[in-house]
Design an enzyme around this catalytic site. Sequence first.
Site, PDB file in Angstrom:
ATOM      1  N   ASN A  59      35.580  44.382  32.628  1.00 52.41           N
ATOM      2  CA  ASN A  59      35.429  45.505  33.555  1.00 52.41           C
ATOM      3  C   ASN A  59      36.237  46.677  32.998  1.00 52.41           C
ATOM      4  O   ASN A  59      37.467  46.681  33.074  1.00 52.41           O
ATOM      5  CB  ASN A  59      35.947  45.084  34.952  1.00 52.41           C
ATOM      6  CG  ASN A  59      35.847  46.223  35.949  1.00 52.41           C
ATOM      7  OD1 ASN A  59      35.345  47.306  35.635  1.00 52.41           O
ATOM      8  ND2 ASN A  59      36.330  45.996  37.157  1.00 52.41           N
ATOM      9  N   TRP A  60      35.523  47.630  32.435  1.00 48.56           N
ATOM     10  CA  TRP A  60      36.194  48.751  31.760  1.00 48.56           C
ATOM     11  C   TRP A  60      36.690  49.822  32.726  1.00 48.56           C
ATOM     12  O   TRP A  60      37.290  50.797  32.306  1.00 48.56           O
ATOM     13  CB  TRP A  60      35.240  49.373  30.730  1.00 48.56           C
ATOM     14  CG  TRP A  60      35.284  48.679  29.404  1.00 48.56           C
ATOM     15  CD1 TRP A  60      35.910  47.500  29.119  1.00 48.56           C
ATOM     16  CD2 TRP A  60      34.697  49.119  28.172  1.00 48.56           C
ATOM     17  NE1 TRP A  60      35.742  47.175  27.808  1.00 48.56           N
ATOM     18  CE2 TRP A  60      34.999  48.145  27.198  1.00 48.56           C
ATOM     19  CE3 TRP A  60      33.937  50.226  27.802  1.00 48.56           C
ATOM     20  CZ2 TRP A  60      34.575  48.265  25.866  1.00 48.56           C
ATOM     21  CZ3 TRP A  60      33.508  50.339  26.486  1.00 48.56           C
ATOM     22  CH2 TRP A  60      33.832  49.376  25.536  1.00 48.56           C
ATOM     23  N   LYS A  61      36.379  49.670  33.994  1.00 49.00           N
ATOM     24  CA  LYS A  61      36.839  50.632  35.012  1.00 49.00           C
ATOM     25  C   LYS A  61      36.693  52.068  34.495  1.00 49.00           C
ATOM     26  O   LYS A  61      35.694  52.383  33.839  1.00 49.00           O
ATOM     27  CB  LYS A  61      38.289  50.314  35.406  1.00 49.00           C
ATOM     28  CG  LYS A  61      38.474  48.852  35.812  1.00 49.00           C
ATOM     29  CD  LYS A  61      39.769  48.573  36.492  1.00 49.00           C
ATOM     30  CE  LYS A  61      39.865  47.078  36.813  1.00 49.00           C
ATOM     31  NZ  LYS A  61      40.988  46.708  37.628  1.00 49.00           N
ATOM     32  N   HIS A  92      34.394  45.450  44.640  1.00 51.28           N
ATOM     33  CA  HIS A  92      35.702  45.423  43.970  1.00 51.28           C
ATOM     34  C   HIS A  92      36.770  46.001  44.904  1.00 51.28           C
ATOM     35  O   HIS A  92      36.517  46.962  45.628  1.00 51.28           O
ATOM     36  CB  HIS A  92      35.641  46.238  42.665  1.00 51.28           C
ATOM     37  CG  HIS A  92      36.816  45.940  41.785  1.00 51.28           C
ATOM     38  ND1 HIS A  92      38.069  46.441  42.038  1.00 51.28           N
ATOM     39  CD2 HIS A  92      36.943  45.154  40.679  1.00 51.28           C
ATOM     40  CE1 HIS A  92      38.920  45.982  41.113  1.00 51.28           C
ATOM     41  NE2 HIS A  92      38.251  45.201  40.283  1.00 51.28           N
ATOM     42  N   GLU A 110      39.242  47.830  44.433  1.00 52.31           N
ATOM     43  CA  GLU A 110      39.558  49.259  44.263  1.00 52.31           C
ATOM     44  C   GLU A 110      38.597  50.118  45.081  1.00 52.31           C
ATOM     45  O   GLU A 110      38.966  51.178  45.584  1.00 52.31           O
ATOM     46  CB  GLU A 110      39.508  49.624  42.771  1.00 52.31           C
ATOM     47  CG  GLU A 110      40.727  49.102  42.013  1.00 52.31           C
ATOM     48  CD  GLU A 110      40.462  48.735  40.562  1.00 52.31           C
ATOM     49  OE1 GLU A 110      39.372  49.054  40.045  1.00 52.31           O
ATOM     50  OE2 GLU A 110      41.347  48.117  39.953  1.00 52.31           O
ATOM     51  N   GLU A 116      39.404  37.840  43.200  1.00 47.36           N
ATOM     52  CA  GLU A 116      40.422  38.699  42.599  1.00 47.36           C
ATOM     53  C   GLU A 116      41.473  39.039  43.656  1.00 47.36           C
ATOM     54  O   GLU A 116      41.286  39.980  44.436  1.00 47.36           O
ATOM     55  CB  GLU A 116      39.798  40.003  42.098  1.00 47.36           C
ATOM     56  CG  GLU A 116      38.737  39.819  41.035  1.00 47.36           C
ATOM     57  CD  GLU A 116      38.579  41.072  40.169  1.00 47.36           C
ATOM     58  OE1 GLU A 116      38.759  40.929  38.965  1.00 47.36           O
ATOM     59  OE2 GLU A 116      38.306  42.151  40.701  1.00 47.36           O
ATOM     60  N   GLY A 169      46.161  44.125  37.787  1.00 48.41           N
ATOM     61  CA  GLY A 169      46.971  45.099  37.049  1.00 48.41           C
ATOM     62  C   GLY A 169      48.474  44.922  37.181  1.00 48.41           C
ATOM     63  O   GLY A 169      49.245  45.786  36.769  1.00 48.41           O
ATOM     64  N   SER A 187      44.870  40.246  36.118  1.00 46.45           N
ATOM     65  CA  SER A 187      45.883  40.133  35.058  1.00 46.45           C
ATOM     66  C   SER A 187      45.631  39.025  34.040  1.00 46.45           C
ATOM     67  O   SER A 187      46.572  38.471  33.478  1.00 46.45           O
ATOM     68  CB  SER A 187      47.279  39.936  35.676  1.00 46.45           C
ATOM     69  OG  SER A 187      47.667  41.082  36.373  1.00 46.45           O
ATOM     70  N   GLY A 237      40.073  43.075  33.446  1.00 51.09           N
ATOM     71  CA  GLY A 237      40.204  44.533  33.443  1.00 51.09           C
ATOM     72  C   GLY A 237      41.024  44.993  32.248  1.00 51.09           C
ATOM     73  O   GLY A 237      40.516  45.122  31.132  1.00 51.09           O
ATOM     74  N   GLY A 238      42.320  45.199  32.471  1.00 51.29           N
ATOM     75  CA  GLY A 238      43.222  45.762  31.451  1.00 51.29           C
ATOM     76  C   GLY A 238      43.065  45.157  30.071  1.00 51.29           C
ATOM     77  O   GLY A 238      42.971  45.884  29.076  1.00 51.29           O
TER      78      GLY A 238
END
Length: 245
Positions: free
Chosen positions: A11-13, A100, A102, A169, A175, A206, A227-228
């Site tokens: 997930n490149w956000k 998601h 966010e 999640e 994160g 994470s 993600g990150g």
Amino acid sequence: MTNKYMYFIANWKMFGGLGTLNSVNKVIKFLKTFKKSKKIKIIYCPPNTLINLMSEKFIKTSVEVGAQNCHESMSYVPLTGSVNPSMLKSVGAKYVIIGHSENRQSGETDKLINLKVKAAIKVGLKVIFCIGETLSQKRKKITKKILSKQIKLGLNKVQRTKNVIIAYEPVWSIGTGVIPKSRELLKTIDFIKDKVGNNKILYGGSVNPKNILELKLIRNIDGFLIGGASQEAKKFIDIIKKTYN
Ligand code: 13P
């Protein structure tokens, strides 16, 4: 070492530096170093601006492309800035992340999420449906209640549920570098499996090349939403390699 069929979803956000042609080329370079396997499903979810390009570049590979969200409308309407599931499909997306945290935090309700899931399924996309509790909900010990509600409302009257992949999640893990204890995660995933039946259940929050050694031992996890650590092509591939070594 696992022998299971696993999903690895990047997930490149809206991460810096990932909205470019260069970032796609780096992925291609690293994928070439990677032995294909029937046990692995790799999916990249870049910003919408890169879906077309990425899916063209991946055409001769088994890697697939998804979007990070969509509008709930199934028709074409004058809504400035919106992108519906059909539009995503037409540029090569096969999946879409919906629900998601966010986006929940910026106002998406269970009801809206449900409309999005239905629209995406209807046009033939597969849905990566995200659920998870916040830190305060965890402290209040209402995780199960929250997850049950998110599943019940988000998937209400959804047809073809086999096209839904669940991503658990925990919001407090996204994160932060903190992951749930293995025993706790095993139990939560079992709880979700009980609710949804045969759907694949992924873990997200994470995930990195170090903690994958611990996470891959949790028997009921069907893959990871990352993600990150998916920002660097090599790190993402390392996570996959370490899952199978
Ligand atoms: P991180 O891997 O950066 O914690 O993000 C997880 C996530 O939100 C994937 O959807």
